[in-house]
Each structure stands twice: as structure tokens, then as C-alpha cells.
Design a protein around this motif. Structure first.
Motif, PDB file in Angstrom:
ATOM      1  N   LEU A   1      -9.463   4.166   1.194  1.00  0.00           N
ATOM      2  CA  LEU A   1      -8.905   2.863   1.532  1.00  0.00           C
ATOM      3  C   LEU A   1      -9.387   2.469   2.922  1.00  0.00           C
TER       4      LEU A   1
ATOM      5  N   LYS B   1      -8.876  -0.382   5.696  1.00  0.00           N
ATOM      6  CA  LYS B   1      -8.056  -1.524   6.105  1.00  0.00           C
ATOM      7  C   LYS B   1      -8.634  -2.150   7.366  1.00  0.00           C
TER       8      LYS B   1
ATOM      9  N   LEU C   1       0.825  -1.210   0.000  1.00  0.00           N
ATOM     10  CA  LEU C   1       0.000   0.000   0.000  1.00  0.00           C
ATOM     11  C   LEU C   1       0.857   1.257   0.000  1.00  0.00           C
TER      12      LEU C   1
ATOM     13  N   MET D   1      -3.260   5.800  -5.735  1.00  0.00           N
ATOM     14  CA  MET D   1      -4.604   5.923  -5.177  1.00  0.00           C
ATOM     15  C   MET D   1      -5.100   7.353  -5.208  1.00  0.00           C
TER      16      MET D   1
END
Length: 726
Positions: free
Chosen positions: A590, A592, A577, A584
Motif C-alpha cells: 500500500l 499512501k 484502510l 490486504m
């Protein structure tokens, strides 16, 4: 009264065709001189339709004289009274009256003017209850020499009534019985020998014709013994009920196996298929007749037996004649044998109709015909064996010739084949060389494509690293100039203090100190201090960020990837990542959810490549979807069970159709534009997961995003061959 057997249908037909009307005449006294005499023409006969008359009320019955040697009343439900008078002209007063028709099982003999002198033989008596142990009905007559005595004989049967009555002396009676038993013994011996002989042949060659023939001999013999009374006398003397059943039973069974033998022996299924169907119907009729007989429905059983008998005789003669005309050798034997049997049966029936006389010859024509038929059919079967043997020898000879011809052809073909093989081998070698060259080219192309994919990943990695490192480096570079300016101001103040120190403390004036203070005020020393702290803190953060990026790069690259190690999956996802952070952008969300999972046994760098390829595809799909107002990627890890961990990577992109989903792991398949991808990313992902003994599941639908769920074992199984294209 027990119901009795009706004679075979052929006999019935001839009876109905030839039976005439009884002629009326007058009776006469029977002069017995010692020789056997048949008394048919001396009888006076009266019919009692009601069957209720007794010896005491015969006055109203009208007696008429018989004109036949053996009066034949056909099938009648009436009781019949027979009156006769015997004058004994010999010294022996003990005479015998014998009814020479074994199918009549009951009768009563009365002596005129002596009601106490009655001799009865009942149908339900066992054989041992008979006063005279003979297969026929036998009564004793006691007449003194020179005297006459009148007798009345009453008979009532539900079968055909034929009355061949004989008067004999004791010696004549024994001679007749001896002759009958000798002839019957010869007949039974012939059948027994033929049965054993053909049974032995059946077990030797396993030909069904022999089995059917043996069963036919068995049941035709039992049927003949039943019809002559010897079955009741010698085999089942204590079963009078079975004696009434036996004629129909054995006649039907003999007819059944005769038809089965006939069909098999002449091969009617192939040679006369139309008639063969008729024979099949006859077989069914015989089986049904037996079933009805056992069930007690005697009339239907009788009709079926007669009908099947007529049809079988006609079909046997017709089919054997047709096949004989076609020069089929077995049919000629069968036709002769069957014709002799039919001739013997016809003579026997003609004797019962008084067309032929009752004597030793006519009494045994049916047995003689059966015996000759059995012998001829045995010869026919033996001849068939010889025919089959000759055909087999001919077939073997032809097979040998064919084998020699085949050997010659094979030898010639081998030469041709060897030439063809050599030529084909050369062609295959050439084709194999071309295939090896093509395979080498394909491997080179595959290697280039894989390297291209690696270079693309490396370029993506390099771009990400450059972007990630560029931000902290730019931050450090932008702080250098103000830092240098602040340092120069501090150095100027320090230089002013240095000049005072060189001049000596005694020479410092208020003006000099004022100048230094003014300089400090002009330079804003407090601000410089604060700014220096801020600049140094910013440079320290930039350096720390750079160190973190380098650390993440090291974890992602995994320089020790050739060895199997315990890998921290969460750490690998974090490092991936970091590398993909720049792709991104700020618009992509995102989420997680990295759970508490143990390290797994695997190749860290290869697993990071799996994470990068899947996440890169998700980012590409989301960024190319202009309708997605809240692009999101979810990354989650958890323990799926005690031995496995699972990783989920999900996006809310456009999803995939079933057709696309079925092909995503195929090499070189891609939905990207030409030049944007090689189509090897997910193929490599699948192979890496396979090497790790895991599995990957894709959940997707058009408009509902895509989720990749990877399940990996914590400890891999042993003895696994690992092969990953580097």
C-alpha cells in the motif's frame, strides 16, 4: 456609317420568297397635277457597287427604268442613284418628296445642273437637325408652274432598301402626316390602355401572366414606334445612336416577353413539355442576342434575333393549334390573336414587296394586327380569370360537399372512437394497475438488492473488525496466565513477610529470613518484576490498539451521516484502510500519498462507502491475479484547484476492456462469479459522487491496471436535492 437595324425575320423570309428580278425599261417625266403621286414607276435607277460615285461622275452609270411602285433593292452594300424628272402643272411651286420607309435614316437629293442645291439628311443627325420635322426622310422641291426639273437621289444603307417615294403638295403632306399621327396615336392609346389595365390586374391578383403580358405590350409598342419613326421623333430625338440600336433591342425584348407570356399563359410546361423545352431555348437565344447587341457584335445579335423570331412564330402557332384541338380554351384565344398578328405582319411585308399597293391600309396592317392581338389577348386573360373563378367556385362547392361528407364521417367516427376510447381506457387502467404492481415489486426487489449489498458490506465490515480486534484481544488473553503466575509468586513472598509480621519482630530468626530469601531467589523476583512490566505493557498496547480500531470504526460508520458536515477526506481514507487491513494481507503493498487538503462539505459515511467499494474491488482484482509478483495499491489526495479536491485510487491489476469500462456504473453489472457480488457497488458509488456534485473518471487498459479519480467540490452549490438510497 452607323450600322442599322434589319427588319424582323418573318418579313425577311417573305421578302426572300417573293422578291423578283428588276425589269429594265425607260424612264418618263412625272406630271404633277396636285394630287399625291407615288413615283416608283417613273424612276430611273443605277447601282454604284463601290459607293464612290458623286454627282459629277455619273456619266458611266447605266440607269434603268423602274417597273415597281416601291423599288426594293433588298439587302445591299451598294450606293443607289435614283433619277427622276418632275413637271409641275400647278401654281404652287413648293412641293415635297417623302420617302415612306422610316428605317432609312440617311439620303442626299441633288438638283441637276445645280451642284449647290443639295439636301442631306445624315444618319448621325439628331431629329431636330432635319429641315422638315417628320419621321420619314422629306425633301423640298421648288419647281415653277409649267417647268420641269430633274433630280438625283442617292441612298446607301446596310438594311433593306425599299423606296416608296411620294410627291405631295404642302397640304397633301400635312394631311398625310395628320392621318399618320392620328392612327399612330390611336394605336399607342390602345396599347397604353391595355398596358395600364393589365398592370392593374397584375397588382390585384399577382398572376405572372399579366406581368409578362404588360412587358410584352410595352416593348412591342416601342418596337412599332421605332419601326414607324415615331420613337426617334417623339421619345429619343437627340439620340441617333440609340435610334439605330432601338429596333433590335425592342424587337428582342418584345419577343422574349412574348415567349414568357406564351409559356405561362398556356402552361406549356405541363401540357406540352417537349415544346416547352424549345421555348426555353428561344428565351436563351433572345437573351444572348441582347448581350451580343450591347457588346457590339451586331451580326450574331441579328442572326440570333431572326432565328429566335422564326422559331417562336412556328412554335406559337403549332402549340396553340395542338392545345386548341385538345379543346383547351385559352389556346383558342391565343391562336386567333396570334394568327391576326401574323396576318397583319404578312400584309405589311407583301406591301414592301410591291405585291400589295402602298396605301393607308397596307401602311398600318402590322400596327392594326398588333392592336387587335393585344385586345384579344386581354380578352383571353380576362376569360382565363373567369375560368379560374368558375374553377374556384366549383372547387369551393366540391370542398363544401367534401367538408359535409367529412363532417358526417367524423360524427360517425367520433361514436366509434368514443367506444374505442372507453375500451382502450379500461385496458390502460388494467395495464396501469399491473404496471403499478410490477413497479412495486421492482422497487421491493431493488430495496432487497440494496439491502443485500449493504449486508454484504456490513459482513465485510464485521469480518474486518473481528479480525482486527481479535489480534490485540488474543495478545491480552495470552498475557493473563503468566501475569497471574507472577502475581501468585509475589503474593507468596508477601504472605511470608506477613507471617513474620504476625509473629512479631522480636521472634524473627535468621532461619526465617533465610527461608524468605531462598524463596525470593527461587521465584527470581527481579525476573518477575521485569516480566510484569512486559506483560502490562503488552496488555496496554493491546487495549490501545482496540481503542484505535473502535475509533476508526466510529469514524467509518459516521452515526451522524444524515447531516451535511465538513468531512476530513484523509481521515475517512485512513479509517477505511484500517477496516480493510486484514483483506490486504502482508503480500499487498500500500502506497499512501495523502496531501494537505481542507475538509469538504459532504456526508462522511457515504464517502467512506465510496472508498471501501473501490478499494475492495482493487483488492479483489489483485488477489485473483496470480501473475502479479508485486501487487500494489496507490492512494493519493491533492488539491486539483482552489475549489476542488481530488482522490486517486489506483492498482496494478489486470485492468478492464473498453466494453467492461462502459458498463461498470450500470446497476447489477458485475464481472465476479455468481454469488460473489450484486453489481450495485459502483452504481452506488456513482450516485454518491453525483449527489456530492463531483465527478469520477476511470483510467484503465487491459494489463495496465485501473485508476479511479474522484473530484469533489469543497463547498457544494446551493439548492441541490440530495437523494441517496439508505
Amino acid at each position: 456609317m452607323i450600322r442599322r437595324f434589319r427588319p424582323p425575320v418573318v418579313q425577311n423570309i417573305l421578302l426572300f420568297l417573293l422578291l423578283g428580278f428588276t425589269h429594265v425599261s425607260y424612264g418618263a417625266e412625272i406630271p404633277f397635277t396636285g394630287k399625291d403621286v407615288m413615283i416608283g414607276k417613273y424612276l430611273e435607277i443605277a447601282e454604284d457597287p463601290s459607293g464612290s460615285r458623286t454627282i459629277h461622275n455619273l456619266n458611266t452609270l447605266k440607269f434603268t427604268k423602274s417597273t415597281e411602285d416601291a423599288p426594293n433593292f433588298g439587302f445591299s452594300s451598294s450606293a443607289w442613284w435614283i433619277k427622276f424628272t418632275v413637271k409641275n402643272e400647278i401654281s404652287d411651286k413648293n412641293l415635297y418628296l417623302e420617302l415612306g420607309y422610316p428605317l432609312i435614316h440617311s439620303g442626299e437629293l441633288f438638283t441637276e445642273n445645280d451642284s449647290a442645291s443639295v439636301q442631306r439628311i445624315a444618319a448621325d443627325d439628331s431629329f431636330y437637325q432635319r429641315a422638315t420635322k417628320h419621321q420619314n426622310l422629306v425633301f423640298r422641291l421648288t419647281i415653277d408652274k409649267g417647268n420641269s426639273r430633274t433630280y438625283y437621289f442617292r441612298v446607301r444603307e446596310e438594311t433593306q432598301i425599299v423606296l416608296p417615294l411620294f410627291i405631295r403638295t404642302q397640304g397633301g403632306f400635312f394631311d398625310s402626316m395628320l392621318t399618320s399621327e392620328i392612327l399612330t396615336g390611336i394605336y399607342a392609346g390602345i396599347l397604353f390602355v391595355m398596358m395600364l389595365y393589365n398592370l392593374f390586374l397584375y397588382f390585384s391578383i399577382r398572376e405572372d401572366s399579366y406581368l409578362y403580358y404588360v412587358l410584352y405590350i410595352l416593348f412591342i409598342g416601342l418596337a412599332q414606334l421605332t419601326l414607324t419613326g415615331y420613337g426617334f421623333k417623339m421619345i429619343w430625338p437627340r439620340q441617333p445612336e440609340f435610334n439605330s440600336l432601338a429596333p433590335t433591342l425592342f424587337s428582342a425584348l418584345s419577343g422574349l416577353f412574348a415567349v414568357l407570356f406564351f409559356r405561362n399563359f398556356l402552361n406549356t410546361r405541363e401540357k406540352t413539355p417537349v415544346f416547352d423545352k424549345g421555348l426555353s431555348v428561344i428565351v436563351v437565344a433572345y437573351v444572348l442576342s441582347l448581350a451580343f447587341k450591347v457588346a457590339g457584335v451586331e451580326f450574331i445579335s441579328y442572326m440570333l434575333t431572326n432565328l429566335a423570331g422564326v422559331c417562336s412564330v412556328i412554335l406559337a402557332l403549332v402549340v396553340s393549334a395542338i392545345l386548341s384541338y385538345q379543346n383547351y380554351r385559352p389556346a383558342k384565344f391565343f391562336l386567333i390573336a396570334w394568327a391576326i398578328f401574323f396576318l397583319g405582319l404578312s400584309l405589311f411585308v407583301l406591301r414592301n414587296l410591291n405585291i400589295l399597293p402602298f396605301n393607308t391600309f397596307t401602311n398600318y396592317t402590322m400596327q392594326a394586327g398588333t392592336a387587335i392581338e393585344v385586345i384579344l389577348l386581354s380578352f383571353a386573360l380576362a376569360d382565363k380569370i373567369n375560368v379560374l373563378k368558375r374553377e374556384k367556385e366549383l372547387s369551393q362547392e366540391q370542398a363544401l360537399l367534401i367538408s359535409l361528407e367529412n363532417e358526417r364521417i367524423i360524427t360517425e367516427q367520433n361514436v366509434v372512437l368514443e367506444r374505442n376510447v372507453e375500451e382502450r381506457t379500461r385496458e390502460l387502467r388494467q395495464a396501469n394497475t399491473e404496471l403499478i404492481y410490477t413497479l412495486t415489486k421492482l422497487k421491493d426487489t431493488q430495496t432487497q438488492l440494496i439491502e443485500s449489498e449493504k449486508m454484504a458490506s456490513l459482513g465485510q465490515l464485521t469480518a474486518g473488525i473481528a479480525h482486527e480486534i481479535n489480534n490485540p484481544i488474543n495478545f491480552v488473553s495470552s498475557n493473563i496466565r503468566p501475569l497471574r503466575r507472577d502475581i501468585d509468586d509475589l503474593l507468596q513472598i508477601l504472605d511470608s513477610y506477613g507471617e513474620l509480621h504476625e509473629a512479631g519482630a522480636t521472634n524473627i530468626t535468621e532461619d526465617q529470613l533465610r527461608e524468605i530469601n531462598d524463596l525470593k531467589n527461587d521465584l527470581d523476583l527481579d525476573y518477575i518484576k521485569t516480566e510484569l512490566n512486559v506483560l502490562l505493557k503488552g496488555m496496554e498496547d493491546g487495549a490501545h490498539r482496540t481503542v484505535e480500531i473502535v475509533k476508526g470504526l466510529k469514524m467509518f460508520a459516521r452515526v451522524d451521516d444524515t447531516d451535511l458536515n465538513m468531512v476530513d477526506v484523509n481521515e475517512g481514507i485512513e479509517s477505511t484502510l484500517v477496516i480493510l487491513n486484514y483483506q490486504m494481507g502482508p503480500a499487498l503493498k500500500l502506497v499512501k500519498d495523502l496531501g494537505s487538503i481542507p475538509n469538504i462539505e459532504g456526508y462522511g459515511g457515504k464517502l467512506n462507502q465510496v472508498f471501501m467499494n473501490i478499494l475492495t474491488n482493487s483488492i479483489h482484482v489483485i488477489q485473483n491475479d496470480s501473475t502479479n509478483t508485486e501487487p500494489t495499491i496507490w492512494v493519493k489526495t491533492w488539491m486539483s484547484d482552489a475549489d476542488h479536491v481530488s482522490i486517486s485510487m489506483k492498482d496494478n491489476g489486470t485492468g478492464m476492456t473498453p466494453e467492461v469500462k462502459a458498463k461498470i456504473f450500470e446497476p447489477f453489472f458485475t464481472t465476479k462469479q455468481v454469488g460473489e457480488g450484486t453489481g450495485l457497488g459502483l452504481s452506488i458509488v456513482f450516485k454518491i459522487i453525483e449527489v456530492h456534485q463531483g465527478n469520477i473518471v476511470v483510467n484503465t487498459a487491459v494489463g495496465q491496471g485501473t485508476e479511479f479519480i474522484i473530484t469533489l467540490p469543497i463547498i457544494k452549490k446551493k439548492n441541490t436535492i440530495l437523494a441517496i438510497n439508505e
